[in-house]
Design an enzyme around this catalytic site. Structure first.
Site, PDB file in Angstrom:
ATOM      1  N   CYS A   1      -7.530 -27.288  12.961  1.00  0.00           N
ATOM      2  CA  CYS A   1      -8.758 -28.064  13.214  1.00  0.00           C
ATOM      3  C   CYS A   1      -8.508 -29.564  13.157  1.00  0.00           C
ATOM      4  O   CYS A   1      -9.276 -30.351  13.707  1.00  0.00           O
ATOM      5  CB  CYS A   1      -9.829 -27.658  12.210  1.00  0.00           C
ATOM      6  SG  CYS A   1     -10.371 -25.958  12.480  1.00  0.00           S
TER       7      CYS A   1
ATOM      8  N   ASP B   1       0.857  -1.165   0.000  1.00  0.00           N
ATOM      9  CA  ASP B   1       0.000   0.000   0.000  1.00  0.00           C
ATOM     10  C   ASP B   1       0.900   1.223   0.000  1.00  0.00           C
ATOM     11  O   ASP B   1       2.059   1.168   0.382  1.00  0.00           O
ATOM     12  CB  ASP B   1      -0.940  -0.022   1.218  1.00  0.00           C
ATOM     13  CG  ASP B   1      -2.119   0.929   1.018  1.00  0.00           C
ATOM     14  OD1 ASP B   1      -2.939   1.048   1.937  1.00  0.00           O
ATOM     15  OD2 ASP B   1      -2.203   1.565  -0.052  1.00  0.00           O
TER      16      ASP B   1
ATOM     17  N   CYS C   1      -8.169 -27.436   8.162  1.00  0.00           N
ATOM     18  CA  CYS C   1      -6.852 -26.803   8.354  1.00  0.00           C
ATOM     19  C   CYS C   1      -6.056 -27.557   9.417  1.00  0.00           C
ATOM     20  O   CYS C   1      -6.604 -28.351  10.202  1.00  0.00           O
ATOM     21  CB  CYS C   1      -7.019 -25.329   8.737  1.00  0.00           C
ATOM     22  SG  CYS C   1      -7.329 -24.986  10.484  1.00  0.00           S
TER      23      CYS C   1
ATOM     24  N   HIS D   1      -6.088 -20.480  11.499  1.00  0.00           N
ATOM     25  CA  HIS D   1      -7.414 -20.964  11.083  1.00  0.00           C
ATOM     26  C   HIS D   1      -8.201 -19.868  10.353  1.00  0.00           C
ATOM     27  O   HIS D   1      -8.828 -20.116   9.320  1.00  0.00           O
ATOM     28  CB  HIS D   1      -8.209 -21.439  12.301  1.00  0.00           C
ATOM     29  CG  HIS D   1      -9.658 -21.623  12.008  1.00  0.00           C
ATOM     30  ND1 HIS D   1     -10.173 -22.763  11.420  1.00  0.00           N
ATOM     31  CD2 HIS D   1     -10.719 -20.784  12.170  1.00  0.00           C
ATOM     32  CE1 HIS D   1     -11.480 -22.632  11.246  1.00  0.00           C
ATOM     33  NE2 HIS D   1     -11.843 -21.441  11.684  1.00  0.00           N
TER      34      HIS D   1
ATOM     35  N   ASP E   1      -8.148  -7.374   0.767  1.00  0.00           N
ATOM     36  CA  ASP E   1      -7.197  -7.522   1.871  1.00  0.00           C
ATOM     37  C   ASP E   1      -7.878  -7.061   3.149  1.00  0.00           C
ATOM     38  O   ASP E   1      -8.747  -6.173   3.100  1.00  0.00           O
ATOM     39  CB  ASP E   1      -5.943  -6.663   1.644  1.00  0.00           C
ATOM     40  CG  ASP E   1      -6.135  -5.252   2.192  1.00  0.00           C
ATOM     41  OD1 ASP E   1      -6.682  -4.408   1.455  1.00  0.00           O
ATOM     42  OD2 ASP E   1      -5.775  -5.008   3.364  1.00  0.00           O
TER      43      ASP E   1
ATOM     44  N   CYS F   1     -13.857 -27.702   8.972  1.00  0.00           N
ATOM     45  CA  CYS F   1     -12.603 -27.136   8.447  1.00  0.00           C
ATOM     46  C   CYS F   1     -11.518 -28.207   8.417  1.00  0.00           C
ATOM     47  O   CYS F   1     -11.430 -29.034   9.326  1.00  0.00           O
ATOM     48  CB  CYS F   1     -12.161 -25.966   9.341  1.00  0.00           C
ATOM     49  SG  CYS F   1     -10.609 -25.214   8.837  1.00  0.00           S
TER      50      CYS F   1
HETATM   51  C1  LIG Z   1      -5.589  -0.130   3.209  1.00  0.00           C
HETATM   52  C2  LIG Z   1      -6.806   0.699   2.851  1.00  0.00           C
HETATM   53  C3  LIG Z   1      -8.030   0.367   3.402  1.00  0.00           C
HETATM   54  C4  LIG Z   1      -9.157   1.129   3.093  1.00  0.00           C
HETATM   55  C5  LIG Z   1      -9.087   2.220   2.238  1.00  0.00           C
HETATM   56  C6  LIG Z   1      -7.839   2.565   1.676  1.00  0.00           C
HETATM   57  C7  LIG Z   1      -7.679   3.700   0.796  1.00  0.00           C
HETATM   58  O1  LIG Z   1      -8.643   4.434   0.475  1.00  0.00           O
HETATM   59  N1  LIG Z   1      -6.454   3.981   0.301  1.00  0.00           N
HETATM   60  C8  LIG Z   1      -5.384   3.236   0.619  1.00  0.00           C
HETATM   61  N2  LIG Z   1      -4.182   3.586   0.075  1.00  0.00           N
HETATM   62  N3  LIG Z   1      -5.448   2.155   1.438  1.00  0.00           N
HETATM   63  C9  LIG Z   1      -6.677   1.810   1.976  1.00  0.00           C
HETATM   64 ZN   LIG Z   2      -9.572 -24.683  10.806  1.00  0.00          ZN
END
Ligand SMILES: Cc1cccc2c(=O)nc(N)[nH]c12
Ligand SMILES: [Zn+2]
Length: 371
Positions: free
Chosen positions: A308, A92, A305, A334, A265, A303
């Protein structure tokens, strides 16, 4: 390199399955990306992440610049060597982190004058700084330096941040020269449909190999997030990956895929892992609950994994009560497995044409939403 190959798309929803080609491997989408902010997915070793099936992990420009410093990571041969993770990495840009962690001294179109949350040292963070650091870190995917606003925010503030993000996206692209690293643009616009459309048009007209959807999962209700995705799925390039940043809960992932999102993420699986909150097929449980003291069944009987297959709720509850490090490791393990396998199941259902049924069943069975 950085080609996105669409392999299947759901005829009923916006869901799609594809492959994104990077120098460290091909990413099969939809994909959940574990967060490794400081060059480690907390409490997990790389070989364990491989065992779980993680394809790509995240790290953060803001954190690694402040500690240990981009130069040290560069001297180590880049992030992949430094942390011994030889699969794709996404970094990021620092845009989000500087606004959420640093002491802000001055925010202008030039950039962000701030003080480190670690030692109070003063820094100027801007698109050129972000590109220099990400190119030193050597991730496979870098993100543009953007301005993410919290929720709620006024339309005027959102418009100002959107225009600044567009100017910063241009500066990011102009400063980005590393050819073995993809640079993704980031779309802002808060929760305003017209601003979301404008930001998407601005950023995609600059042109990037993939696009982050920023400014969501910042406190807005889930239904508003979905409304923004409903808008964006029709105005984002079909042949480029869409990455919903910071998301999210299991149901957010399934609903995001249904609206055309390819990459996700979130710190939830490891953050929850450290507090004993565990995803199970029917929702969430907190393993510290007294009810599990004599429960000799796995965290989630459905699960497969490592956790588990080898440990019981009673044992893991004991570890938490005893303050043992292994408690956080096993629950993180997990939870990561849960989200990674969820995305594998979603991808399989898109490829075999059963995603609507998969989504319907998941919503009926999983009741784990909350904060
Ligand atoms: C990690 C993250 C979560 C949520 C929003 C954002 C975002 O708007 N801009 C960046 N660079 N990162 C974000
Ligand atoms: Zn598990």
């Amino acid at each position: 390199m950085f080609e996105f190959r669409l392999q299947a798309q759901c005829p009923v929803t916006g869901a799609r399955a594809g492959e994104f080609v990077t120098p460290h491997g091909v990413i099969k989408t939809p994909v959940f990306m574990p967060v490794g902010t400081q060059a480690t997915v907390k409490a997990m070793a790389p070989f364990e992440l491989e065992e779980i099936g993680a394809q790509i992990i995240l790290s953060n420009t803001y954190h690694l610049y402040l500690r240990p410093g981009a130069d040290i990571v560069e001297e180590a041969g880049g992030l992949h060597s430094f942390m011994d993770w030889h699969h794709p990495i996404l970094t990021d840009s620092g845009g989000f982190q500087v606004f959420s962690l640093a002491t802000l001294n001055r925010v202008t179109d030039e950039g962000v004058e701030c003080q480190s949350h670690i030692d109070g040292s003063r820094h100027m963070m801007d698109p050129e700084w972000s590109m220099e650091v990400q190119q030193k870190l050597g991730s496979d995917i870098a993100m543009c330096f953007d301005q993410c606003l919290h929720y709620p925010t006024t339309k005027e503030e959102a418009e100002t941040a959107l225009a600044r993000t567009t100017r910063w996206a241009r500066r990011s692209k102009d400063a980005h020269t590393r050819e073995d690293q993809a640079l993704f643009g980031i779309i802002q616009g808060s929760v305003y449909e017209d601003l979301r459309r404008r930001s998407a048009e601005d950023i995609t007209s600059i042109g990037f190999p993939g696009y982050g959807i920023g400014g969501l999962s910042v406190g807005e209700p889930h239904h508003i997030m979905y409304e923004m995705l409903d808008v964006l799925q029709h105005v984002m390039p079909f042949d480029k990956p869409r990455y919903l940043m910071g998301v999210g809960h299991p149901s957010n992932l399934v609903e995001g895929v249904a609206r055309g999102v390819d990459m996700f993420d979130c710190v939830l699986p490891t953050r929850n892992g450290r507090t004993g909150t565990v995803f199970v097929s029917t929702g969430r449980i907190n393993i510290k609950n007294q009810v599990y003291a004599r429960d000799f069944t796995p965290l989630d009987p459905s699960c497969d994994c490592y956790v588990c297959r080898h440990f019981t709720k009673a044992y893991i509850r004991h570890l938490y009560k005893a303050g043992e490090i292994l408690a956080a490791r096993l629950c993180s393990w997990h939870n990561l497995h849960f989200l990674i396998k969820l995305m594998e199941g979603v991808r399989e259902s898109i490829l075999n044409g059963t995603f609507p049924a998969f989504r319907k069943n998941f919503i009926e069975v999983f009741h784990g939403e909350g904060d």
